[in-house]
Scaffold this active site. Structure first.
Site, short mmCIF file in Angstrom:
data_model
loop_
_atom_site.label_atom_id
_atom_site.label_comp_id
_atom_site.label_asym_id
_atom_site.label_seq_id
_atom_site.Cartn_x
_atom_site.Cartn_y
_atom_site.Cartn_z
N VAL A 168 4.20 66.60 7.39
CA VAL A 168 3.71 67.01 8.71
C VAL A 168 2.41 67.80 8.57
O VAL A 168 1.47 67.63 9.35
CB VAL A 168 4.76 67.82 9.46
CG1 VAL A 168 4.20 68.33 10.79
CG2 VAL A 168 6.01 66.98 9.72
N ASP A 169 2.34 68.67 7.58
CA ASP A 169 1.09 69.39 7.32
C ASP A 169 -0.04 68.42 7.00
O ASP A 169 -1.18 68.59 7.47
CB ASP A 169 1.27 70.37 6.16
CG ASP A 169 1.91 71.68 6.59
OD1 ASP A 169 1.75 72.07 7.76
OD2 ASP A 169 2.56 72.32 5.76
N VAL A 170 0.25 67.43 6.19
CA VAL A 170 -0.77 66.45 5.81
C VAL A 170 -1.24 65.67 7.03
O VAL A 170 -2.45 65.49 7.25
CB VAL A 170 -0.23 65.49 4.72
CG1 VAL A 170 -1.24 64.38 4.44
CG2 VAL A 170 0.07 66.26 3.44
#
Length: 386
Positions: A168-170
């Site tokens: 999700v961060d990516v």
């Protein structure tokens, strides 16, 4: 050659992963990135490990090349003034503080846009700056849980599973890079900056793609089906004589060829399996037949057969296999840089291959405050001249 974003100056107040990943992508493309860190500890990931090399964290190294590090205390009057001076000459400012924090610092979009009307202001938060969850802190793992991603990852017999990386961060970092570049392009027409309100939660839900669409159409809660595909059969892992591999049959003609190479051509004319909707409906009957066939030969045999018949497939590789893969090495997906503390380091390269303005690896991931003299002295000299 000059990078595609040469001349763009980015003030990066983010830390950990989503924001730093975004700014590394933009830095690879030629932008100048000034990474602002706390004087005492810097980016949290500097301490995340092991592994470390000469006390330098592998985690920190993975998202911070092509940046300059400057330490500024955002809790001090002097620090806030330094940020405002840097914003006056920047094109983009990005942060991933909790919603409302930048405003408490006196660095909200309204304030900074008065200093620099052309500034692109990207705010990354867990849940966005509106809505009932706006004041909640957001972390990748929590967002994977809440967004539905974990509910569809794993098998029917397992508990919900997160992905092996903070995906999700990516994703949010990539969305941030897209949004920032779109705003920069629009600014060429309007001459004005704007604010980008980006959340991990929104980004994760957008990644539900076909599974989300299936639910919207049927209102049926999807089950965890492990390595199988919700809408295509056969499109999953199979155990071979010596390992596992993925077979990804995308249409009926590919299925016919698959039946031929496993020496069971009649499967393709079986009324239960003739079309993909038939195969999805009769998944539990077809898959065991295919699995018994794949057990008879090793992975290399099946890959060769599938490749020759244009059936998409691939072995399940561990990271040693990936590191030694000739395709990735030909594409320069593993690079080396010299670091002043860690020595020679290896990093994963950029997947962006631009023909005229290729990515470049100009700066090692900086030590904490490595560019204080260069950047803060420049501000001091500017003030004296003013």
């Amino acid at each position: 050659m000059a990078g595609a974003l040469k001349g763009i100056k980015i003030l990066d107040l983010s830390r950990v992963l989503a924001g730093p990943f975004c700014t590394m992508v933009l830095g690879d493309l030629g932008a100048e990135v000034i990474k602002v860190e706390s004087p005492n500890s810097g980016d949290d990931t500097r301490k995340w490990g092991p592994p470390f090399k000469q006390k330098v964290s592998a985690y920190y190294l993975c998202t911070n090349r092509n940046k300059k590090s400057v330490t500024i205390d955002l809790k001090s009057v002097q620090g806030i003034e330094q940020i405002k001076e840097l914003v006056s000459e920047a094109d983009v400012v990005i942060n991933n503080f909790k919603s409302g924090t930048m405003e408490k610092f006196g660095l909200g979009y309204k304030t900074l846009s008065l200093i620099n009307p052309k500034i692109i202001y990207c705010s990354i938060t867990g849940f966005g700056e509106t809505g009932p969850y706006k004041d909640m802190a957001g972390y990748d793992f929590i967002i994977q849980a809440m967004s539905g991603l974990m509910s569809i990852t794993g098998t029917d017999n397992s508990s919900p599973q997160k992905l092996g990386v903070a995906i999700v961060d990516v994703l949010t970092g990539l969305y941030a890079a897209i949004g920032i570049q779109a705003a920069l392009i629009e600014r060429e027409q309007s001459g004005k900056g704007q604010k980008i309100d980006l959340s991990l939660y929104d980004s994760a839900v957008s990644a539900l793609i076909n599974i989300g669409s299936n639910y919207l159409m049927t209102k049926e809660i999807p089950k965890r089906i492990g390595n199988e595909h919700a809408n295509i059969v056969p499109y999953q892992t199979f155990i071979t004589e010596d390992g596992e591999m993925v077979i990804a049959v995308g249409n009926d003609s590919q299925f016919k060829k698959l039946c031929e190479i496993i020496e069971q051509p009649k499967l393709a004319t079986d009324i239960r399996f003739q079309t993909n909707p038939d195969r999805v409906k009769h998944r539990l009957e077809l898959v065991p037949i295919l699995q018994r066939a794949f057990l008879q030969r090793n992975t290399a045999y099946w890959k060769d057969k599938c490749d020759k018949n244009n059936i998409p497939c691939g072995p399940i590789q561990d990271l040693e296999d990936v590191y030694n893969d000739p395709q990735l090495n030909k594409r320069n997906m593993f690079i080396e840089m010299e670091h002043p503390t860690a020595g020679e380091i290896e990093l994963i390269g950029s997947p962006l291959h631009l023909s005229r303005t290729p990515v470049t690896y100009r700066h090692h991931p900086p030590n904490l405050g490595e560019h204080n003299v260069e950047i803060l002295n420049k501000l001091h000299s500017k003030n004296l001249n003013d």
